[in-house]
Design a protein around this motif. Structure first.
Motif, PDB file in Angstrom:
ATOM      1  N   ARG A 362       0.799  -1.329  -0.005  1.00  0.00           N
ATOM      2  CA  ARG A 362      -0.108  -0.076   0.041  1.00  0.00           C
ATOM      3  C   ARG A 362       0.840   1.298  -0.072  1.00  0.00           C
ATOM      4  NH1 ARG A 362      -3.383  -0.725   5.262  1.00  0.00           N
ATOM      5  NH2 ARG A 362      -1.712  -1.963   5.829  1.00  0.00           N
ATOM      6  N   ALA A 363       0.379   2.434  -0.337  1.00  0.00           N
ATOM      7  CA  ALA A 363       0.926   3.465  -0.245  1.00  0.00           C
ATOM      8  C   ALA A 363       1.258   4.074   1.005  1.00  0.00           C
ATOM      9  CB  ALA A 363       0.349   4.616  -1.246  1.00  0.00           C
ATOM     10  N   LEU A 364       2.267   4.628   1.298  1.00  0.00           N
ATOM     11  CA  LEU A 364       2.513   5.059   2.544  1.00  0.00           C
ATOM     12  C   LEU A 364       2.386   6.626   2.457  1.00  0.00           C
ATOM     13  CD1 LEU A 364       5.498   4.316   4.759  1.00  0.00           C
ATOM     14  CD2 LEU A 364       4.940   6.664   4.612  1.00  0.00           C
ATOM     15  N   HIS A 365       2.995   7.389   1.550  1.00  0.00           N
ATOM     16  CA  HIS A 365       3.031   8.906   1.421  1.00  0.00           C
ATOM     17  C   HIS A 365       3.204   8.705  -0.201  1.00  0.00           C
ATOM     18  CE1 HIS A 365       2.976  12.728   2.871  1.00  0.00           C
ATOM     19  NE2 HIS A 365       3.937  13.056   2.005  1.00  0.00           N
ATOM     20  N   ARG A 366       2.285   9.679  -0.539  1.00  0.00           N
ATOM     21  CA  ARG A 366       2.520  10.042  -2.204  1.00  0.00           C
ATOM     22  C   ARG A 366       3.026  11.747  -2.071  1.00  0.00           C
ATOM     23  NH1 ARG A 366       0.263   6.623  -5.533  1.00  0.00           N
ATOM     24  NH2 ARG A 366      -1.105   5.088  -4.540  1.00  0.00           N
ATOM     25  N   PHE A 367       3.842  11.765  -3.071  1.00  0.00           N
ATOM     26  CA  PHE A 367       4.400  13.113  -3.159  1.00  0.00           C
ATOM     27  C   PHE A 367       3.731  13.729  -4.566  1.00  0.00           C
ATOM     28  CE2 PHE A 367       7.414  10.585  -0.447  1.00  0.00           C
ATOM     29  CZ  PHE A 367       7.875  11.572   0.440  1.00  0.00           C
ATOM     30  N   ASP A 368       2.810  14.339  -4.058  1.00  0.00           N
ATOM     31  CA  ASP A 368       2.094  14.974  -5.388  1.00  0.00           C
ATOM     32  C   ASP A 368       3.197  16.089  -5.885  1.00  0.00           C
ATOM     33  OD1 ASP A 368       0.175  13.487  -5.333  1.00  0.00           O
ATOM     34  OD2 ASP A 368      -1.053  14.425  -4.072  1.00  0.00           O
ATOM     35  N   ASP A 369       3.888  16.940  -4.895  1.00  0.00           N
ATOM     36  CA  ASP A 369       4.787  18.016  -5.210  1.00  0.00           C
ATOM     37  C   ASP A 369       6.227  17.805  -4.626  1.00  0.00           C
ATOM     38  OD1 ASP A 369       5.376  20.774  -5.885  1.00  0.00           O
ATOM     39  OD2 ASP A 369       5.586  21.155  -3.988  1.00  0.00           O
ATOM     40  N   GLY A 370       7.028  18.031  -5.377  1.00  0.00           N
ATOM     41  CA  GLY A 370       8.610  17.825  -4.778  1.00  0.00           C
ATOM     42  C   GLY A 370       9.296  16.584  -5.176  1.00  0.00           C
ATOM     43  N   VAL A 371      10.553  16.381  -4.867  1.00  0.00           N
ATOM     44  CA  VAL A 371      11.216  15.198  -5.237  1.00  0.00           C
ATOM     45  C   VAL A 371      11.712  14.848  -3.805  1.00  0.00           C
ATOM     46  CG1 VAL A 371      13.347  14.516  -6.262  1.00  0.00           C
ATOM     47  CG2 VAL A 371      12.043  16.162  -7.315  1.00  0.00           C
ATOM     48  N   LEU A 372      11.545  13.248  -3.628  1.00  0.00           N
ATOM     49  CA  LEU A 372      11.892  12.761  -2.362  1.00  0.00           C
ATOM     50  C   LEU A 372      13.482  12.680  -2.266  1.00  0.00           C
ATOM     51  CD1 LEU A 372      11.329  10.900   0.105  1.00  0.00           C
ATOM     52  CD2 LEU A 372      11.334   9.019  -1.461  1.00  0.00           C
ATOM     53  N   ASP A 373      14.164  12.909  -1.460  1.00  0.00           N
ATOM     54  CA  ASP A 373      15.663  12.799  -1.188  1.00  0.00           C
ATOM     55  C   ASP A 373      15.863  11.493  -0.399  1.00  0.00           C
ATOM     56  OD1 ASP A 373      16.301  15.033  -2.459  1.00  0.00           O
ATOM     57  OD2 ASP A 373      16.397  16.150  -0.773  1.00  0.00           O
ATOM     58  N   GLU A 374      15.903  11.583   0.928  1.00  0.00           N
ATOM     59  CA  GLU A 374      16.165  10.184   1.740  1.00  0.00           C
ATOM     60  C   GLU A 374      14.958   9.958   2.675  1.00  0.00           C
ATOM     61  OE1 GLU A 374      18.727   8.322   2.396  1.00  0.00           O
ATOM     62  OE2 GLU A 374      19.980   8.900   0.929  1.00  0.00           O
ATOM     63  N   PHE A 375      14.756   8.598   2.984  1.00  0.00           N
ATOM     64  CA  PHE A 375      13.915   8.360   4.204  1.00  0.00           C
ATOM     65  C   PHE A 375      14.636   7.250   5.008  1.00  0.00           C
ATOM     66  CE2 PHE A 375      13.402   5.461   0.570  1.00  0.00           C
ATOM     67  CZ  PHE A 375      12.880   3.991   1.247  1.00  0.00           C
ATOM     68  N   ARG A 376      14.057   7.335   6.220  1.00  0.00           N
ATOM     69  CA  ARG A 376      14.257   6.255   7.251  1.00  0.00           C
ATOM     70  C   ARG A 376      13.307   5.747   8.175  1.00  0.00           C
ATOM     71  NH1 ARG A 376      18.143   6.215   4.480  1.00  0.00           N
ATOM     72  NH2 ARG A 376      20.299   6.556   4.966  1.00  0.00           N
ATOM     73  N   VAL A 377      13.162   4.451   8.416  1.00  0.00           N
ATOM     74  CA  VAL A 377      12.139   4.057   8.920  1.00  0.00           C
ATOM     75  C   VAL A 377      12.542   3.166  10.414  1.00  0.00           C
ATOM     76  CG1 VAL A 377      12.097   1.643   7.505  1.00  0.00           C
ATOM     77  CG2 VAL A 377      10.057   2.198   8.631  1.00  0.00           C
ATOM     78  N   ALA A 378      11.402   3.236  11.465  1.00  0.00           N
ATOM     79  CA  ALA A 378      12.050   2.283  12.576  1.00  0.00           C
ATOM     80  C   ALA A 378      10.705   1.966  13.309  1.00  0.00           C
ATOM     81  CB  ALA A 378      12.608   3.479  13.496  1.00  0.00           C
ATOM     82  N   ILE A 379      10.670   1.130  14.077  1.00  0.00           N
ATOM     83  CA  ILE A 379       9.496   0.333  14.788  1.00  0.00           C
ATOM     84  C   ILE A 379       9.803   0.053  16.084  1.00  0.00           C
ATOM     85  CG2 ILE A 379       9.691  -1.735  13.689  1.00  0.00           C
ATOM     86  CD1 ILE A 379       6.769  -2.211  13.892  1.00  0.00           C
ATOM     87  N   ASN A 380       8.923   0.400  17.296  1.00  0.00           N
ATOM     88  CA  ASN A 380       9.201  -0.079  18.664  1.00  0.00           C
ATOM     89  C   ASN A 380       8.506  -1.296  18.838  1.00  0.00           C
ATOM     90  OD1 ASN A 380       6.786   0.700  19.134  1.00  0.00           O
ATOM     91  ND2 ASN A 380       7.249   2.355  20.758  1.00  0.00           N
ATOM     92  N   ASN A 381       8.786  -1.864  20.109  1.00  0.00           N
ATOM     93  CA  ASN A 381       8.294  -2.874  20.689  1.00  0.00           C
ATOM     94  C   ASN A 381       6.680  -3.000  20.670  1.00  0.00           C
ATOM     95  OD1 ASN A 381      10.549  -4.448  20.526  1.00  0.00           O
ATOM     96  ND2 ASN A 381      10.791  -4.380  22.834  1.00  0.00           N
ATOM     97  N   ALA A 382       6.200  -1.775  20.767  1.00  0.00           N
ATOM     98  CA  ALA A 382       4.634  -1.769  20.694  1.00  0.00           C
ATOM     99  C   ALA A 382       4.070  -1.756  19.557  1.00  0.00           C
ATOM    100  CB  ALA A 382       4.206  -0.464  21.599  1.00  0.00           C
ATOM    101  N   GLY A 383       5.009  -1.865  18.488  1.00  0.00           N
ATOM    102  CA  GLY A 383       4.473  -1.825  16.934  1.00  0.00           C
ATOM    103  C   GLY A 383       4.330  -0.630  16.473  1.00  0.00           C
ATOM    104  N   HIS A 384       4.619   0.591  17.239  1.00  0.00           N
ATOM    105  CA  HIS A 384       4.467   1.850  16.343  1.00  0.00           C
ATOM    106  C   HIS A 384       5.770   2.349  15.870  1.00  0.00           C
ATOM    107  CE1 HIS A 384       2.580   6.022  16.915  1.00  0.00           C
ATOM    108  NE2 HIS A 384       3.892   6.323  16.730  1.00  0.00           N
TER     109      HIS A 384
END
Length: 466
Positions: A362-384
């Motif tokens: 599924r789409a997480l975030h759509r960039f209707d404007d601009g150019v994506l540079d970098e991204f990072r992802v993390a998750i904790n033990n509660a699933g957040h």
């Protein structure tokens, strides 16, 4: 109010009554300038890194030029944040004769290490840190001769403070053209042990220069690398598993035999039971795969993550908590059907080991404007989960933004702009690294850099989350 109650519930589940970093009620705090304003830089900001411990202590590191326009004249810098003291003074760690600052590891107790390679001496170095004593006065040389000099230094620790370091070397025996990956173990009682050779093979053009290392809280670890198989001529992923009592396993084939691994970018993770996860790209079908090594079973069959060449993952991230729950996020370029322009969007899948299931793409975030540079992802033990990204907009501005994943809603919520800067003249984002760290209770820290090409100056910023 509901956001604050939600985060209070998460903190209560994790055994903490109050936030660790900031009284922000579940939001990113204001951007803080952690570097000295407008320091000199040669061409780029060099690999800013950040790590947050279980107690909410944050360590940041970065490198900057000592003399503008002069090659290989850099200094390593560090700055610490604690809930009791706030941001402390900048600390100079010494000269750096390379642009390569490698993986920055820290365990929950706050023990950390910064690995890097010195081009002048051809040595793999590690600078060690403890909350009680701070950074070590001088770096430790992991290798002892030119024959095992190498790059891509990585150091990780378990909760007891024992650690592993790896690095690799190329063409080190002259005409023999050998490729190798080395390791040393750190014991809290005896210090660094002898050098071990994990991989020693003929050097081919596609031999991995990015081995990936991960360790869990009990000291189990895994190293995964890409290499061209001499017998078959195709690129594959290989691994060695580490058990604290038995040592390293034999070399194992990770990717499927009919897969040709295209890139060295293969994020990995290991949970508290010792189960391993990895994602990788396969060339023939332009597909993204996910697979696991289960302690009681071995390597599972690869699971297809993204099969559509139109949304083929050009960049990918894997984040897993200690329970083995994971978020797989990838950036894909999709053509706009209305105007024919290409836009890069973020997609994701969520893996639950207790059910052995993964959500649909599924789409997480759509960039209707601009150019994506970098991204990072993390998750904790509660699933957040948290995803942060930087982008350039059509209005010529640079921004750092974040979105959060709610496991209960199975949705991304609370989009927030963390930092924005209008670009004027030669100002543009450093675009060398955007680093994110989240501890298992949900406290997070983010670091990024912005440079000014015209004035040849740069700044490093940070934002803290709770």
């Amino acid at each position: 109010m509901m956001r604050k109650k939600f985060w209070a519930a998460l903190l209560a589940l994790s055994g903490m009554a109050t936030p660790l970093i900031a009284e922000s009620g579940g939001q990113w705090g204001s951007a803080t300038l952690v570097s000295a304003p407008d320091f000199a830089h040669r061409a780029q900001l060099l690999t800013p890194r950040v790590s947050v411990s279980a107690r909410g202590h944050v360590i940041t590191t970065w490198a900057q030029s000592r003399v503008p326009g002069t090659a290989l004249q850099f200094e390593q810098m560090s700055r610490r944040f604690t809930p009791a003291t706030g941001w402390e003074s900048i600390q100079l760690l010494g000269q750096l004769n390379t642009g390569l600052l490698d993986v920055f590891g820290q365990n929950d107790a706050g023990r950390a290490a910064l690995g890097y390679f010195d081009t002048a001496s051809r040595t793999a170095l590690v600078r060690e840190y403890s909350p009680e004593q701070g950074w070590s006065p001088a770096p430790f040389a992991l290798n002892d001769s030119i024959n095992n000099a190498g790059t891509n230094v990585q150091v990780v620790y378990d909760d007891a403070g024992n650690g592993l370091a790896i690095w690799n070397a190329f063409k080190q025996d002259g005409a023999l053209r050998r490729h190798a990956i080395y390791s040393r173990r750190f014991d809290v009682s005896t210090g660094w042990g002898p050098i071990l050779t994990l991989v020693d093979q003929p050097y081919f053009g596609e031999s991995s220069d990015r081995p990936a290392l991960a360790m869990n809280q009990s000291g189990a670890a895994v190293v995964i690398w890409r290499s061209e198989a001499q017998q078959t001529g195709y690129n594959a992923l290989y691994a060695r598993l580490y058990d604290p009592t038995r040592g390293w396993s034999e070399i194992q084939l990770v990717s499927a035999k009919n897969h040709q691994v295209t890139e060295n970018d293969h994020p990995i993770a290991i949970d508290r039971k010792g189960n391993v996860q990895v994602i990788y790209a396969d060339a023939p079908g332009e597909k993204l795969y996910f697979l696991r090594h289960e302690v009681s079973f071995g390597w599972t069959n690869p699971l297809l993550i993204d099969a559509d060449p139109a949304t083929y993952a050009v960049r990918r991230q894997l984040a897993s908590n200690q329970l083995g729950e994971s978020l797989i996020v990838w950036a894909s370029t999709v053509e706009n059907a209305f105007n024919g322009t290409a836009q890069t969007h973020l997609f994701f899948r969520h893996f639950r080991p207790d059910y052995g299931t993964m959500t649909a793409p599924r789409a997480l975030h759509r960039f209707d404007d601009g150019v994506l540079d970098e991204f990072r992802v993390a998750i904790n033990n509660a699933g957040h989960g948290i995803v942060v990204f930087s982008r350039l907009t059509s209005a010529n501005s640079f921004s750092v933004e974040g979105v959060e994943y709610s496991a209960s809603l199975d949705a991304w919520v609370d989009h927030q702009t963390i930092y924005t800067e209008q670009l004027v003249g030669g100002v543009n984002p450093a675009f060398t690294f955007l680093d994110l760290s989240v501890n298992q209770s949900g406290a997070a820290a983010l670091i990024w850099g912005v440079k000014n090409n015209t004035a040849r100056t740069g700044r490093v910023w940070s934002s803290l989350y709770n």
